[in-house]
Design a protein around this motif. Structure first.
Motif, PDB file in Angstrom:
ATOM      1  N   MET A 399      14.321  -0.783 -15.608  1.00  0.00           N
ATOM      2  CA  MET A 399      12.880  -0.530 -15.657  1.00  0.00           C
ATOM      3  C   MET A 399      12.119  -1.821 -15.962  1.00  0.00           C
ATOM      4  SD  MET A 399      11.073   2.477 -15.465  1.00  0.00           S
ATOM      5  CE  MET A 399      11.947   3.793 -16.281  1.00  0.00           C
ATOM      6  N   LYS A 400      12.646  -2.612 -16.852  1.00  0.00           N
ATOM      7  CA  LYS A 400      11.957  -3.849 -17.235  1.00  0.00           C
ATOM      8  C   LYS A 400      11.892  -4.828 -16.059  1.00  0.00           C
ATOM      9  CE  LYS A 400      11.682  -7.082 -21.091  1.00  0.00           C
ATOM     10  NZ  LYS A 400      10.354  -6.592 -21.501  1.00  0.00           N
ATOM     11  N   LEU A 401      13.018  -4.978 -15.331  1.00  0.00           N
ATOM     12  CA  LEU A 401      13.028  -5.882 -14.189  1.00  0.00           C
ATOM     13  C   LEU A 401      12.120  -5.371 -13.072  1.00  0.00           C
ATOM     14  CD1 LEU A 401      14.143  -8.413 -12.798  1.00  0.00           C
ATOM     15  CD2 LEU A 401      16.034  -6.997 -11.947  1.00  0.00           C
ATOM     16  N   TRP A 402      12.076  -4.066 -12.866  1.00  0.00           N
ATOM     17  CA  TRP A 402      11.238  -3.510 -11.800  1.00  0.00           C
ATOM     18  C   TRP A 402       9.770  -3.873 -12.007  1.00  0.00           C
ATOM     19  CZ3 TRP A 402      11.598  -1.194  -7.172  1.00  0.00           C
ATOM     20  CH2 TRP A 402      10.464  -0.523  -6.680  1.00  0.00           C
ATOM     21  N   PHE A 403       9.276  -3.744 -13.235  1.00  0.00           N
ATOM     22  CA  PHE A 403       7.863  -4.016 -13.491  1.00  0.00           C
ATOM     23  C   PHE A 403       7.584  -5.509 -13.622  1.00  0.00           C
ATOM     24  CE2 PHE A 403       8.076   0.470 -14.893  1.00  0.00           C
ATOM     25  CZ  PHE A 403       7.089   0.968 -14.049  1.00  0.00           C
ATOM     26  N   VAL A 404       8.637  -6.314 -13.709  1.00  0.00           N
ATOM     27  CA  VAL A 404       8.445  -7.759 -13.593  1.00  0.00           C
ATOM     28  C   VAL A 404       8.329  -8.144 -12.126  1.00  0.00           C
ATOM     29  CG1 VAL A 404       9.551 -10.010 -13.930  1.00  0.00           C
ATOM     30  CG2 VAL A 404       9.554  -8.325 -15.783  1.00  0.00           C
ATOM     31  N   ARG A 405       9.104  -7.531 -11.271  1.00  0.00           N
ATOM     32  CA  ARG A 405       9.097  -7.830  -9.838  1.00  0.00           C
ATOM     33  C   ARG A 405       7.867  -7.263  -9.127  1.00  0.00           C
ATOM     34  NH1 ARG A 405      14.022  -8.759  -7.095  1.00  0.00           N
ATOM     35  NH2 ARG A 405      13.296  -7.338  -5.453  1.00  0.00           N
ATOM     36  N   ASN A 406       7.304  -6.174  -9.643  1.00  0.00           N
ATOM     37  CA  ASN A 406       6.187  -5.502  -8.982  1.00  0.00           C
ATOM     38  C   ASN A 406       4.942  -5.583  -9.854  1.00  0.00           C
ATOM     39  OD1 ASN A 406       7.468  -3.852  -6.520  1.00  0.00           O
ATOM     40  ND2 ASN A 406       8.900  -3.779  -8.242  1.00  0.00           N
ATOM     41  N   MET A 407       3.897  -6.129  -9.294  1.00  0.00           N
ATOM     42  CA  MET A 407       2.625  -6.270 -10.003  1.00  0.00           C
ATOM     43  C   MET A 407       1.679  -5.145  -9.591  1.00  0.00           C
ATOM     44  SD  MET A 407       3.321  -8.894 -11.779  1.00  0.00           S
ATOM     45  CE  MET A 407       1.705  -9.160 -12.506  1.00  0.00           C
ATOM     46  N   PHE A 408       0.870  -4.673 -10.536  1.00  0.00           N
ATOM     47  CA  PHE A 408      -0.097  -3.608 -10.300  1.00  0.00           C
ATOM     48  C   PHE A 408      -1.480  -4.126 -10.690  1.00  0.00           C
ATOM     49  CE2 PHE A 408       4.021  -1.770 -11.058  1.00  0.00           C
ATOM     50  CZ  PHE A 408       4.147  -0.817 -10.056  1.00  0.00           C
ATOM     51  N   LYS A 409      -2.043  -4.915  -9.773  1.00  0.00           N
ATOM     52  CA  LYS A 409      -3.330  -5.582  -9.993  1.00  0.00           C
ATOM     53  C   LYS A 409      -3.287  -6.346 -11.317  1.00  0.00           C
ATOM     54  CE  LYS A 409      -6.245  -2.584  -7.130  1.00  0.00           C
ATOM     55  NZ  LYS A 409      -7.461  -1.756  -7.071  1.00  0.00           N
ATOM     56  N   LYS A 410      -4.296  -6.097 -12.178  1.00  0.00           N
ATOM     57  CA  LYS A 410      -4.364  -6.838 -13.436  1.00  0.00           C
ATOM     58  C   LYS A 410      -3.905  -6.002 -14.627  1.00  0.00           C
ATOM     59  CE  LYS A 410      -8.230  -9.692 -11.856  1.00  0.00           C
ATOM     60  NZ  LYS A 410      -9.624 -10.139 -12.136  1.00  0.00           N
ATOM     61  N   ALA A 411      -3.293  -4.881 -14.383  1.00  0.00           N
ATOM     62  CA  ALA A 411      -2.825  -4.016 -15.472  1.00  0.00           C
ATOM     63  C   ALA A 411      -1.610  -4.632 -16.156  1.00  0.00           C
ATOM     64  CB  ALA A 411      -2.486  -2.638 -14.938  1.00  0.00           C
ATOM     65  N   SER A 412      -1.472  -4.361 -17.449  1.00  0.00           N
ATOM     66  CA  SER A 412      -0.335  -4.843 -18.241  1.00  0.00           C
ATOM     67  C   SER A 412       0.636  -3.691 -18.469  1.00  0.00           C
ATOM     68  CB  SER A 412      -0.813  -5.388 -19.590  1.00  0.00           C
ATOM     69  OG  SER A 412      -1.754  -6.430 -19.404  1.00  0.00           O
ATOM     70  N   ILE A 413       1.943  -4.009 -18.392  1.00  0.00           N
ATOM     71  CA  ILE A 413       2.960  -2.967 -18.504  1.00  0.00           C
ATOM     72  C   ILE A 413       4.011  -3.417 -19.511  1.00  0.00           C
ATOM     73  CG2 ILE A 413       4.691  -1.605 -17.287  1.00  0.00           C
ATOM     74  CD1 ILE A 413       3.080  -2.070 -14.733  1.00  0.00           C
ATOM     75  N   GLN A 414       4.261  -2.580 -20.502  1.00  0.00           N
ATOM     76  CA  GLN A 414       5.266  -2.826 -21.528  1.00  0.00           C
ATOM     77  C   GLN A 414       6.354  -1.761 -21.415  1.00  0.00           C
ATOM     78  OE1 GLN A 414       4.071  -2.004 -25.556  1.00  0.00           O
ATOM     79  NE2 GLN A 414       5.561  -3.435 -26.446  1.00  0.00           N
ATOM     80  N   VAL A 415       7.604  -2.192 -21.401  1.00  0.00           N
ATOM     81  CA  VAL A 415       8.741  -1.269 -21.338  1.00  0.00           C
ATOM     82  C   VAL A 415       9.427  -1.273 -22.698  1.00  0.00           C
ATOM     83  CG1 VAL A 415      10.898  -0.709 -20.196  1.00  0.00           C
ATOM     84  CG2 VAL A 415       9.022  -1.706 -18.877  1.00  0.00           C
TER      85      VAL A 415
END
Length: 646
Positions: A399-415
């Motif tokens: 999950m952590k690598l997926w959200f590093v590889r994929n950006m969602f505009k300017k939103a921040s994502i913490q796993v």
């Protein structure tokens, strides 16, 4: 003297002869009078009941009715013969009037609005049953219609009818062919029944099914034919055809596998069956064989239905191979990626109370990705959005690598790894329950089924995990967002802790046996997870986490069952702390309800796929899956490598 004597003797004989004739006449008259009386009584009350739905086929069947009644007692046969000879002198008009008069007499048993319908219903009541115990009831339909002439013996119509108390009303219904609307299979097999009906296809391998049908009939007739020495050739022919068909089915199960010239074998079998049907055999033996075959077929069909339902439920609860592949590939790739790439650069946003914080509990990479992407796409200010994805240890690295590889505009994502907070693995996902209860809304339905999604044990650690934050929005991973959600932070919940969509189709009073408690508001509506606005400050003040834990202990102690204790305790913990969101915020049911209109769906801010038929599964409802897939990033290489793209 002799001549006078002779004349006297002759006169005496003539007088005795006249006397004997008179006595015989009196005897004959004494027999005819009761016979005429009995004939009238039989005609008025004990005539076989015949209903003509067309009004034209009745006279043509009198001769057949005469022959079908020949097995009664001798006295009944004499009376019936006289009755039939009398009927031959009646014209069609008189017979029609007789039938109409009979129907009027039986008006309570045969409502006028029911007579004449194509899908007819016949109700046999007390007065009618007594006259039907000896003679069968005939129902005539127009020529050319299915089931032109149906004979139903109330006592011997079916095995189930043999023990029927005929003093009670008996209802005989003729349903349309293929009508499954009356089968309450959902209570037995859940949403599998709905899925099966939705995916019902035209019959495949029709030739195989036709061959099996003919084999079924031939096996029923063969034992009776084999007992007749005069039909030895027919018996040998049936046996040969049966062996040929069994040999075919040992090698073929589809039409494509059938050998050539199978049509010739089918014609031979049909010819043999036609000859077997023309042979006078003991119908009881054929009937018994048919029933044995039907019982075996029903047992086999029931077994396969249960097996299909089990496999369906297994498919629902098991992670698809493609998603497992994706998680494993990402996990391996994570440990080959440098720490500099994986390092968080926006940690200060994770604790900023001025931003919009969303929390998602998920072990599914694709589901959480769609929930986040759909929220960001419709947000007016994506830079204010912060997502906290809580997952288990097994899926944490992927999950952590997926959200590093994929950006969602300017939103921040913490796993985050939920197991670091001493939470039992597998208890982080929302608790989904299928609850069946007695329905008060639909009188004709005995039970109603609702799907309820509530907080799990892990949700009650939120105040401890986010100690600095005062307000969050909790999203389930099986949601799709269609509008901007920033207005949720401006809702005044009036001191309530949980802003949620209420499900007033389920009230706590209906779940009394399920909850196992009596000290709750019976009129309170159940609430749904999916979209929940949580006031963490108020949660801490009321110590709802402590209340929840005490509820779990009480429920476990009373029922000694740990299943669904979180759902029960959640309903009781929040029964007075739920602020009902406007109905346009959330639409639930996309994971089990086929009846939602696509135009109607567009009016809601959040779509919740609660139920078994999740959109990322092949079992998902097709017309709703496109709404989910359009927010999936299909450009990632791992998706194509694991064959995730449908």
């Amino acid at each position: 003297m002799k001549g006078g004597g002779a004349n006297g003797v002759a006169a005496t004989k003539r007088r005795w002869k006249g006397f004997v004739i008179a006595v015989m006449g009196l005897v004959i008259l004494s027999m005819l009078v009761p016979l005429v009386f009995l004939l009238g009584f039989h005609n008025a009350f004990h005539s076989p009941v015949t209903l003509s739905l067309s009004g034209s086929d009745f006279p043509s069947q009198q001769q057949h009715d005469s022959s079908s009644s020949s097995s009664q007692h001798d006295s009944d046969s004499v009376a019936l013969g006289a009755y039939q000879s009398h009927n031959h002198t009646m014209d069609q008009h008189d017979e029609t009037r007789h039938i109409e008069d009979l129907i009027e007499r039986l008006a309570p048993a045969l409502p006028k609005e029911r007579v004449g319908k194509q899908d007819h219903e016949i109700f046999a009541q007390d007065g009618l049953n007594r006259s039907m115990t000896k003679a069968p009831m005939h129902v005539y339909q127009p020529k050319g219609s299915p089931g032109h002439r149906v004979e139903t013996n109330v006592r011997e119509a079916s095995p189930e009818r043999k023990n029927v108390n005929i003093s009670k009303p008996i209802e005989v219904r003729q349903l349309a062919k293929g009508d499954e609307s009356e089968i309450p299979c959902e209570l037995r097999f859940g949403s599998y029944c709905i899925w099966r009906r939705e995916h019902k296809e035209d019959m495949m391998d029709s030739m195989v099914k036709k061959l099996k049908d003919r084999l079924f009939v031939a096996r029923a007739y063969f034992p009776s034919i084999a007992k007749l020495p005069v039909h030895e050739n027919l018996s040998r022919e049936l046996k040969q055809n049966i062996q040929d068909f069994e040999r075919i089915f040992s090698e073929a199960s589809t039409d494509a596998d059938l050998p050539p010239h199978v049509e010739d074998k089918l014609r031979k079998m049909e010819t043999a069956i036609a000859r077997a049907k023309s042979v006078p055999v003991d119908c009881n033996n054929v009937d018994k064989k048919f029933r044995q075959l039907v019982d075996l077929t029903e047992d086999e069909a029931n077994f396969h239905t249960k097996q299909s339902a089990f496999l369906y439920q297994l498919a629902v609860q098991t992670m698809p191979k493609s998603l497992h592949c994706l998680s494993m590939r990402l996990t391996v790739e994570y440990f080959h990626t440098s720490s500099e790439v994986l390092e968080d650069s926006v940690t200060e946003k994770y604790v900023d109370p001025k931003l919009y914080h969303y929390v998602i509990f998920s072990n599914n990479i694709l589901a959480s990705s769609v929930a986040i992407n759909s929220t960001v796409v419709h947000a007016k200010e994506s830079s204010k959005l912060v997502f906290h994805v809580l997952t288990d240890r097994q899926n944490f690295y992927a999950m952590k690598l997926w959200f590093v590889r994929n950006m969602f505009k300017k939103a921040s994502i913490q796993v985050l790894n939920i197991e670091e907070y001493n939470i039992i693995p597998g208890s982080s996902l929302p608790e989904e329950s299928r609850i069946t209860f007695q329905s008060h809304k639909f009188p004709k339905m005995h039970y109603e089924t609702q799907y309820v999604s509530l907080f799990s044990h892990a949700h009650y650690f939120l105040p401890e995990i986010f100690k600095i934050l005062d307000k969050i929005v909790v999203l389930d991973d099986d949601v799709v967002v269609q509008q901007d959600l920033s207005a949720l932070w401006r809702i005044n919940m009036g001191g309530m802790v949980n802003g949620a969509a209420e499900n007033c189709a389920v009230r706590l009073g209906q779940l009394e046996n399920y909850l196992g408690r009596t000290n709750f508001n019976r009129n309170s509506c159940a609430w749904m997870s999916g979209l929940n606005v949580i006031d963490l400050a108020r949660w801490r003040d009321l110590n709802l986490t402590g209340i929840f834990r005490r509820m779990v202990e009480e429920l476990t102690m009373k029922s000694r069952q740990h299943e669904a204790t979180a759902s029960k305790a959640s309903l009781l913990t929040f029964q007075d702390q739920v602020y009902a969101l406007d109905d346009t915020w959330v639409l639930s049911g996309l994971g089990h309800d086929y009846g939602l209109n696509l135009q109607f769906i567009k009016n809601f801010a959040v779509l919740h796929y609660n139920g078994n038929m999740k959109p990322w599964l092949e079992l998902g409802i097709p017309k709703y899956r496109s709404l989910w897939f359009k927010f999936l990033n299909r450009e990632d290489q791992f998706l194509s490598d694991c064959n995730v793209i449908p």
